[in-house]
Design an enzyme around this catalytic site. Structure first.
Site, PDB file in Angstrom:
ATOM      1  N   SER A 207       1.021  -0.943  -0.208  1.00 11.91           N
ATOM      2  CA  SER A 207      -0.382   0.261   0.296  1.00 11.91           C
ATOM      3  C   SER A 207       0.945   1.078  -0.014  1.00 11.91           C
ATOM      4  CB  SER A 207      -0.690  -0.019   1.125  1.00 11.91           C
ATOM      5  OG  SER A 207      -1.907  -0.852   1.442  1.00 11.91           O
TER       6      SER A 207
ATOM      7  N   THR B  75      -1.754   4.890   3.224  1.00 14.48           N
ATOM      8  CA  THR B  75      -2.620   4.370   2.074  1.00 14.48           C
ATOM      9  C   THR B  75      -2.506   6.292   2.332  1.00 14.48           C
ATOM     10  OG1 THR B  75      -3.078   2.239   2.259  1.00 14.48           O
ATOM     11  CG2 THR B  75      -4.467   4.396   0.915  1.00 14.48           C
TER      12      THR B  75
END
Length: 449
Positions: free
Chosen positions: A50, A113
C-alpha cells in the site's frame, strides 16, 4: 484493496441488501462514464504494498514497497537514503494553489495509504517515534504522525484512527483509560494534538473530536480546521459522512471557506479475509461516493474512484442468479465431497484442516461477520493481489482516465484537469482573450485499500 472481483461482489451485495437478486444493481461508481485500468506494481515488487501504490496515485511517482512519499531512490528502513528523495502529493499541489484539502479514512491517519498525501518516510510503519529504530531517530528522520502536524499544517479536514500515536508514551487514552494497548506511544513526550492546535493561524477555529457525538454536534459552518481521531485503526467516518455531511466538509464544501474548490482524499479499508466485513465496507464507501456526487456538479467537479491494489479475493462455483453473495455454491467439490462458499481467497488464515481434511463449511456459521473465508494456502495474513485495478472517473476531463495506465499517471491527470501542480501551461493559454477559460474545480479521490 479493491480489485474488479470485489467491485462485482459489492455490486451484488448492494442489490441484495435492497431485496433484489443483485447482479443487475449499480454501484455509484458504476454510473461514472469513464473507466480505466491502473497497473499497480511497485518499482521493486510485482505484487505491491500500500505504501508504494499510495505514493504512485497521490504523488505521481512509483516507489519501492514499504516507502511513503519518496522516490525509488529510497531503500526501505534506511533513513539516510531519504534526503532529497521526497516527492509531494496532489494534496500539496492543491494546497499550494489555494484550495481546501481533506483526508478522510477508516484506517489510522498514519497508515501507508493516507500518509502518502503528506509524509515522506523510508518505512510505512514509523507511525510514531516509538516505532522507529535508534539509527533512524539519530539520522534525523521524523515519524509519520509528527509529519501529519508539521508538513502541511493547514489541512482543513483530517478524519481517521490511530489516536495513540499522537500522545506521549504511556499516556492514558481519553476513551479507554484503563487499557494499556491504547496508551500513547511517543518517546519525545509531545502532545501532537496540542501541536496541531498551536499551528493554526490566529482567528481561525480549530476543533478536535474523538467521538461520533462530538462530531455530529459541531456547527460545521463555524469550523475552519477539523481533526477527528478514534483509537481504533478502522473507524466509520465514511458512514458518518454518508449520514451527517462529514464528507461534504472534508471535500471543501463547508468550513474551509472555499466551497467547491479543493481536493479531498476519501479512503475506506477492506477487512480481508472476513468476506462479510470486506464487502459491507465496499458498499459503505459507495454510499459516501453517492453523497459526494449529490453534493457536487459534474460540470465543475472531477471525481475519481480507484484502489491502491487488489486482494486474492475471488468468487465462483457456478452460482445461480440471485444466490446470496455470502452463500454456498450449488455444487460440492468433486474431490473431497464437501460444500464450499462462493467467495474464496487464494491465501490467508482461512485455510483450515479438520481431522486431516478441509473444514466442512456447512458445520460453521459462514454468514457470521467474523467468518474467515477458506483459502488455498495457509498464511497468517492474506496477501495483496497483483492484477490491475479499475479507475472510475466523472466530471471535467474525466476522459483523460481511460484505457490502461501506470498507476502514477492518475494524479497527473487530475492535476492537469484542476490546473494545479507543475503542468499548467494549458491553463494560461485558456485565460487569453477569446479562449475558453478552464476554471479550477474540486478534485475528489475515493479509494479502497
Amino acid at each position: 484493496g479493491m480489485g474488479v472481483s470485489t467491485v462485482t461482489a459489492a455490486r451484488i451485495l448492494k442489490g441484495q441488501l435492497q431485496h433484489r437478486k443483485g447482479e443487475e444493481s449499480l454501484l455509484e461508481m458504476d454510473k461514472f462514464p469513464y473507466v480505466a485500468l491502473a497497473k499497480t506494481y511497485n518499482t521493486n515488487a510485482q505484487v505491491p504494498d500500500s505504501a508504494g501504490t499510495a505514493t504512485a496515485y497521490l504523488c505521481g511517482v512509483k516507489a519501492n514497497e514499504g516507502t511513503v512519499g519518496v522516490s525509488a531512490g529510497v531503500t526501505r528502513d534506511r533513513c539516510n537514503t531519504t534526503k532529497g528523495q521526497e516527492v509531494t502529493s496532489i494534496l500539496r499541489w492543491a494546497k499550494d494553489a489555494g484550495k481546501a484539502v481533506g483526508i478522510v479514512t477508516t484506517t489510522r491517519v498514519t497508515h501507508a495509504t493516507p500518509s502518502a498525501a503528506y509524509a515522506h518516510s523510508a518505512n510505512r510503519d514509523w507511525y510514531s517515534d516509538g516505532e522507529m529504530p535508534p539509527d533512524a531517530l539519530e539520522g534525523g528522520c521524523r515519524d509519520i504522525a509528527r509529519q501529519l502536524v508539521e508538513n502541511i499544517p493547514d489541512i482543513e479536514v483530517i478524519l481517521g484512527g490511530g489516536r495513540k500515536y499522537m500522545f506521549p508514551k504511556n499516556a492514558s487514552d481519553v476513551e479507554y483509560p484503563h487499557e494499556d494497548k491504547h496508551r500513547g506511544t511517543r518517546l519525545d513526550r509531545r502532545d501532537l494534538v496540542q501541536a496541531w492546535y498551536e499551528a493554526k493561524p490566529p482567528g481561525k477555529v480549530a476543533k478536535y473530536v474523538w467521538h461520533r457525538r462530538d462530531l455530529l454536534a459541531l456547527n460545521l459552518s463555524r469550523v475552519d480546521f477539523l481533526l477527528g481521531e478514534s483509537w481504533h485503526p478502522r473507524v466509520p467516518w465514511l458512514q458518518l459522512g454518508a449520514e451527517g455531511g462529514t464528507t461534504g466538509l472534508a471535500c471543501g464544501a463547508g468550513a474551509a471557506g472555499v466551497a467547491s474548490q479543493g481536493c479531498c482524499c476519501l479512503q475506506g479499508m477492506l477487512v480481508p479475509p472476513k468476506m462479510l466485513q470486506a464487502l459491507h465496507e465496499a458498499v459503505e464507501l459507495d454510499r459516501a461516493i453517492g453523497l459526494a456526487t449529490r453534493l457536487t456538479s459534474v460540470h465543475d467537479t472531477l471525481s475519481v474512484v480507484t484502489a491502491d491494489h487488489s486482494h486474492v479475493f475471488t468468487f465462483g462455483g457456478y452460482t445461480p442468479r440471485g444466490n446470496p453473495i455470502f452463500g454456498l455454491a450449488p455444487m460440492q467439490s468433486d474431490v473431497d465431497r464437501k460444500p464450499f462458499t462462493s467467495i474464496l481467497y487464494g491465501n490467508g488464515p482461512g485455510y483450515k484442516i479438520v481431522a486431516g481434511e478441509r473444514e466442512n463449511v456447512s458445520a460453521v456459521d459462514f454468514a457470521h461477520a467474523d467468518y474467515q473465508a477458506q483459502s488455498a494456502v495457509p498464511l497468517r495474513q492474506e496477501t495483496h493481489g497483483g492484477e490491475d485495478v479499475a479507475v472510475f472517473a466523472r466530471g471535467p476531463m474525466a476522459h483523460l482516465l481511460h484505457g490502461v495506465h501506470e498507476q502514477n499517471y492518475i494524479p497527473h491527470a487530475m492535476a492537469y484537469a484542476a490546473c494545479i501542480g507543475s503542468n499548467r501551461a494549458h491553463c494560461n493559454a485558456a485565460s487569453r482573450p477569446g479562449a475558453s477559460v478552464l476554471l479550477p474545480f474540486l478534485a475528489l479521490l475515493f479509494l479502497l485499500c
